[in-house]
Scaffold this active site. Structure first.
Site, PDB file in Angstrom:
ATOM      1  N   GLY A  11     -26.164 -66.949 -26.808  1.00 43.65           N
ATOM      2  CA  GLY A  11     -26.202 -66.943 -25.346  1.00 43.65           C
ATOM      3  C   GLY A  11     -24.785 -66.881 -24.783  1.00 43.65           C
ATOM      4  O   GLY A  11     -23.912 -67.632 -25.210  1.00 43.65           O
ATOM      5  N   ARG A  72     -28.224 -61.233 -30.211  1.00 43.73           N
ATOM      6  CA  ARG A  72     -28.835 -62.066 -31.253  1.00 43.73           C
ATOM      7  C   ARG A  72     -29.189 -61.128 -32.389  1.00 43.73           C
ATOM      8  O   ARG A  72     -29.575 -59.995 -32.169  1.00 43.73           O
ATOM      9  CB  ARG A  72     -30.011 -62.824 -30.657  1.00 43.73           C
ATOM     10  CG  ARG A  72     -29.492 -63.827 -29.602  1.00 43.73           C
ATOM     11  CD  ARG A  72     -30.456 -64.892 -29.244  1.00 43.73           C
ATOM     12  NE  ARG A  72     -29.799 -66.046 -28.630  1.00 43.73           N
ATOM     13  CZ  ARG A  72     -29.788 -66.310 -27.317  1.00 43.73           C
ATOM     14  NH1 ARG A  72     -30.362 -65.474 -26.508  1.00 43.73           N
ATOM     15  NH2 ARG A  72     -29.204 -67.393 -26.837  1.00 43.73           N
ATOM     16  N   ASP A 103     -24.317 -73.222 -31.792  1.00 40.91           N
ATOM     17  CA  ASP A 103     -24.556 -73.723 -33.161  1.00 40.91           C
ATOM     18  C   ASP A 103     -25.159 -72.656 -34.056  1.00 40.91           C
ATOM     19  O   ASP A 103     -24.852 -72.574 -35.252  1.00 40.91           O
ATOM     20  CB  ASP A 103     -25.425 -74.987 -33.120  1.00 40.91           C
ATOM     21  CG  ASP A 103     -26.839 -74.720 -32.646  1.00 40.91           C
ATOM     22  OD1 ASP A 103     -27.018 -73.909 -31.709  1.00 40.91           O
ATOM     23  OD2 ASP A 103     -27.780 -75.296 -33.210  1.00 40.91           O
ATOM     24  N   THR A 126     -21.071 -72.101 -25.335  1.00 41.73           N
ATOM     25  CA  THR A 126     -22.473 -72.185 -24.919  1.00 41.73           C
ATOM     26  C   THR A 126     -22.558 -73.127 -23.733  1.00 41.73           C
ATOM     27  O   THR A 126     -21.866 -74.142 -23.688  1.00 41.73           O
ATOM     28  CB  THR A 126     -23.402 -72.729 -26.032  1.00 41.73           C
ATOM     29  OG1 THR A 126     -24.706 -72.988 -25.492  1.00 41.73           O
ATOM     30  CG2 THR A 126     -22.866 -74.017 -26.652  1.00 41.73           C
ATOM     31  N   ASP A 128     -24.916 -75.021 -23.088  1.00 34.15           N
ATOM     32  CA  ASP A 128     -25.798 -76.154 -23.405  1.00 34.15           C
ATOM     33  C   ASP A 128     -25.073 -77.457 -23.689  1.00 34.15           C
ATOM     34  O   ASP A 128     -25.681 -78.528 -23.590  1.00 34.15           O
ATOM     35  CB  ASP A 128     -26.671 -75.818 -24.625  1.00 34.15           C
ATOM     36  CG  ASP A 128     -27.603 -74.651 -24.358  1.00 34.15           C
ATOM     37  OD1 ASP A 128     -28.152 -74.092 -25.325  1.00 34.15           O
ATOM     38  OD2 ASP A 128     -27.759 -74.282 -23.175  1.00 34.15           O
ATOM     39  N   ASP A 130     -24.332 -78.667 -26.547  1.00 35.07           N
ATOM     40  CA  ASP A 130     -25.194 -79.305 -27.558  1.00 35.07           C
ATOM     41  C   ASP A 130     -24.544 -79.377 -28.931  1.00 35.07           C
ATOM     42  O   ASP A 130     -25.234 -79.507 -29.948  1.00 35.07           O
ATOM     43  CB  ASP A 130     -26.519 -78.542 -27.676  1.00 35.07           C
ATOM     44  CG  ASP A 130     -26.317 -77.075 -28.046  1.00 35.07           C
ATOM     45  OD1 ASP A 130     -27.333 -76.403 -28.344  1.00 35.07           O
ATOM     46  OD2 ASP A 130     -25.165 -76.600 -28.041  1.00 35.07           O
ATOM     47  N   ARG A 172     -31.591 -75.710 -23.368  1.00 34.87           N
ATOM     48  CA  ARG A 172     -32.411 -75.629 -24.590  1.00 34.87           C
ATOM     49  C   ARG A 172     -32.922 -77.030 -24.910  1.00 34.87           C
ATOM     50  O   ARG A 172     -33.641 -77.598 -24.088  1.00 34.87           O
ATOM     51  CB  ARG A 172     -31.629 -75.018 -25.748  1.00 34.87           C
ATOM     52  CG  ARG A 172     -32.553 -74.273 -26.735  1.00 34.87           C
ATOM     53  CD  ARG A 172     -31.782 -73.689 -27.870  1.00 34.87           C
ATOM     54  NE  ARG A 172     -30.851 -72.649 -27.424  1.00 34.87           N
ATOM     55  CZ  ARG A 172     -30.675 -71.519 -28.102  1.00 34.87           C
ATOM     56  NH1 ARG A 172     -31.375 -71.276 -29.183  1.00 34.87           N
ATOM     57  NH2 ARG A 172     -29.783 -70.624 -27.699  1.00 34.87           N
TER      58      ARG A 172
HETATM   59  P1  ADP Z   1     -26.133 -69.685 -30.238  1.00 39.96           P
HETATM   60  O1  ADP Z   1     -24.958 -69.327 -31.079  1.00 39.96           O
HETATM   61  O2  ADP Z   1     -25.840 -69.622 -28.765  1.00 39.96           O
HETATM   62  O3  ADP Z   1     -26.780 -70.981 -30.675  1.00 39.96           O
HETATM   63  P2  ADP Z   1     -28.351 -68.286 -31.528  1.00 39.96           P
HETATM   64  O4  ADP Z   1     -28.946 -69.557 -32.025  1.00 39.96           O
HETATM   65  O5  ADP Z   1     -29.228 -67.263 -30.937  1.00 39.96           O
HETATM   66  O6  ADP Z   1     -27.229 -68.530 -30.421  1.00 39.96           O
HETATM   67  O7  ADP Z   1     -27.554 -67.619 -32.772  1.00 39.96           O
HETATM   68  C1  ADP Z   1     -26.804 -66.429 -32.512  1.00 39.96           C
HETATM   69  C2  ADP Z   1     -26.821 -65.573 -33.768  1.00 39.96           C
HETATM   70  O8  ADP Z   1     -26.238 -66.288 -34.852  1.00 39.96           O
HETATM   71  C3  ADP Z   1     -28.221 -65.220 -34.256  1.00 39.96           C
HETATM   72  O9  ADP Z   1     -28.763 -64.119 -33.551  1.00 39.96           O
HETATM   73  C4  ADP Z   1     -27.934 -64.869 -35.707  1.00 39.96           C
HETATM   74  O10 ADP Z   1     -27.352 -63.583 -35.782  1.00 39.96           O
HETATM   75  C5  ADP Z   1     -26.862 -65.890 -36.064  1.00 39.96           C
HETATM   76  N1  ADP Z   1     -27.455 -67.064 -36.706  1.00 39.96           N
HETATM   77  C6  ADP Z   1     -28.137 -68.045 -36.082  1.00 39.96           C
HETATM   78  N2  ADP Z   1     -28.525 -68.967 -37.002  1.00 39.96           N
HETATM   79  C7  ADP Z   1     -28.081 -68.526 -38.219  1.00 39.96           C
HETATM   80  C8  ADP Z   1     -28.153 -69.024 -39.561  1.00 39.96           C
HETATM   81  N3  ADP Z   1     -28.779 -70.184 -39.843  1.00 39.96           N
HETATM   82  N4  ADP Z   1     -27.583 -68.315 -40.556  1.00 39.96           N
HETATM   83  C9  ADP Z   1     -26.954 -67.144 -40.277  1.00 39.96           C
HETATM   84  N5  ADP Z   1     -26.848 -66.618 -39.050  1.00 39.96           N
HETATM   85  C10 ADP Z   1     -27.399 -67.304 -38.036  1.00 39.96           C
HETATM   86  O1  F6P Z   2     -28.283 -71.349 -25.374  1.00 42.84           O
HETATM   87  C1  F6P Z   2     -27.979 -70.983 -24.055  1.00 42.84           C
HETATM   88  C2  F6P Z   2     -29.261 -70.708 -23.283  1.00 42.84           C
HETATM   89  O2  F6P Z   2     -28.935 -70.349 -21.982  1.00 42.84           O
HETATM   90  C3  F6P Z   2     -30.236 -71.869 -23.232  1.00 42.84           C
HETATM   91  O3  F6P Z   2     -29.847 -72.874 -22.306  1.00 42.84           O
HETATM   92  C4  F6P Z   2     -31.494 -71.144 -22.861  1.00 42.84           C
HETATM   93  O4  F6P Z   2     -32.673 -71.859 -23.165  1.00 42.84           O
HETATM   94  C5  F6P Z   2     -31.381 -69.896 -23.737  1.00 42.84           C
HETATM   95  O5  F6P Z   2     -29.983 -69.641 -23.898  1.00 42.84           O
HETATM   96  C6  F6P Z   2     -32.028 -68.665 -23.140  1.00 42.84           C
HETATM   97  O6  F6P Z   2     -31.961 -67.668 -24.164  1.00 42.84           O
HETATM   98  P1  F6P Z   2     -32.024 -66.098 -23.785  1.00 42.84           P
HETATM   99  O7  F6P Z   2     -30.703 -65.731 -23.191  1.00 42.84           O
HETATM  100  O8  F6P Z   2     -32.263 -65.423 -25.116  1.00 42.84           O
HETATM  101  O9  F6P Z   2     -33.165 -65.938 -22.808  1.00 42.84           O
END
Ligand code: ADP
Ligand code: F6P
Length: 321
Positions: A11, A72, A103, A126, A128, A130, A172
């Site tokens: 995000g 993503r 994360d 992020t 969040d 978090d 989230r």
């Molecule tokens: P954020 O970094 O904001 O938490 P996401 O959870 O969507 O966002 O993770 C972003 C990208 O990081 C995912 O689309 C994926 O490409 C990669 N990713 C997430 N979790 C893992 C994981 N456990 N192992 C490897 N890549 C990951």
């Molecule tokens: O992780 C950041 C965030 O904005 C969360 O607060 C929210 O729930 C989520 O991303 C929304 O995800 P997307 O941008 O894929 O709709």
């Protein structure tokens, strides 16, 4: 001459551009070549990578979003996907990767390092807030201020009509946006995933607020608890007040970053480049604790349990009287 790459993932968050700008300019100042990867890990796998210079990040510090775009990428969750990414990094002779994300993105660089020993640094980007290892993440301060402005506007009109309003905010599974904006906004209630939801207590407080003569009733609801529509359904027949709902949604993800987020971005970008310059990196993350910039091993950071600030929640509850 070290050659490094930077990308934004997950995000997006206000302040990401300020962090990109800091990485590029600090890297060049250290005699590095800095490459930008577009569209997060998806772009890394596809080889969407271009050299950046100081001018590449001109006129960006004040802009929300990310000039490198983000995405993503489920493929990066697989070793095959990460192998493709690793081959791109080798093809461009990249010696270190800086990832600005949350994360999930950090789990990605942890896996990249575990798989191939590739040096990586994470900058917490992020809204969040978090990530347990850092007091604040990039974008959180801006998002809270965006919510605060919305609360001010909503309070005006709710007061005019003697109404209550449930304002659903992002985060989230984390309640910090709701908690911080609720305190700053003088909300009558803040519902967060970290505290078990007590429907009767909420309804009783709303009834007491009417008796006290409260001119409006603002409830800040973290999305990790439930939706504003669901909460309204649960309470509207239990309290004698007209209730409206607002889901703030994606306005929390954009907007010009605050001074706090711009400063955090600059300090984290600088530290990330320093870590790569000094070598023997492994996989680390940078962050802020008690206003000091810190760095730590990524596995240790990701394994840290997040501790909800119950003292702050208690203050919030007292101030909502
Ligand atoms: P954020 O970094 O904001 O938490 P996401 O959870 O969507 O966002 O993770 C972003 C990208 O990081 C995912 O689309 C994926 O490409 C990669 N990713 C997430 N979790 C893992 C994981 N456990 N192992 C490897 N890549 C990951
Ligand atoms: O992780 C950041 C965030 O904005 C969360 O607060 C929210 O729930 C989520 O991303 C929304 O995800 P997307 O941008 O894929 O709709």
């Amino acid at each position: 001459m070290r050659r490094i790459a930077v990308l934004t993932s997950g995000g997006d968050a206000p302040g990401m551009n300020a962090a990109i700008r800091a990485v590029v300019r600090c890297g060049i100042a250290q005699g590095m070549e800095v490459y930008g990867v577009e569209r997060g890990y998806e772009g890394l796998i596809k080889g969407l990578i271009n050299k950046m210079d100081s001018r590449s990040v001109s006129d960006t510090i004040h802009r929300g979003g990310t000039i490198l775009k983000t995405a993503r990428c489920p493929e990066f969750n697989t070793k095959e996907g990460r192998e493709k990414a690793y081959e791109v990094l080798r093809a461009y002779n990249i010696e270190g990767l800086i990832v600005i994300g949350g994360d999930g993105s950090f789990r990605g660089i942890k896996d990249l390092h575990d798989d191939f020993g590739f040096p990586c640094v994470g900058i917490p980007g992020t809204i969040d807030n978090d990530l347990a290892y850092t007091d604040y993440t990039l974008g959180f301060d801006t998002a809270v201020n965006t919510v605060l402005n919305a609360i001010n506007n909503i309070r005006d009109t709710m007061t005019s009509h003697d109404r209550a309003c449930i304002i659903e905010v992002m985060g989230r599974h984390c309640g910090d946006i709701a908690l911080y904006s609720g305190i700053a906004g003088g909300a009558e209630a803040m519902l967060v995933p970290e505290i078990p939801f007590d429907l009767d207590a909420l309804c009783n407080n709303m009834k007491k607020n009417i008796i006290k003569g409260k001119v409006s009733d603002i409830i800040i609801l973290a999305e990790g608890v439930c939706s504003a529509a669901e909460l309204k359904c649960k309470i509207e027949d239990k309290v004698p007040v007209s209730i409206r709902t607002v889901k703030l949604g994606y306005i929390q993800r954009g907007g010009t970053p605050t001074m706090a987020d711009r400063l955090l971005a600059a300090r984290c970008g600088y530290r990330a480049v320093e870590l790569i310059k000094n070598g023997n990196l492994g996989a680390r993350v940078v962050g802020i604790r008690e206003n000091k910039i810190i760095d730590m091993d990524i596995t240790e950071a990701l394994n840290m349990p997040r501790i909800f600030d119950k003292d702050l929640y208690k203050i919030a509850t007292l101030l909502a009287q």
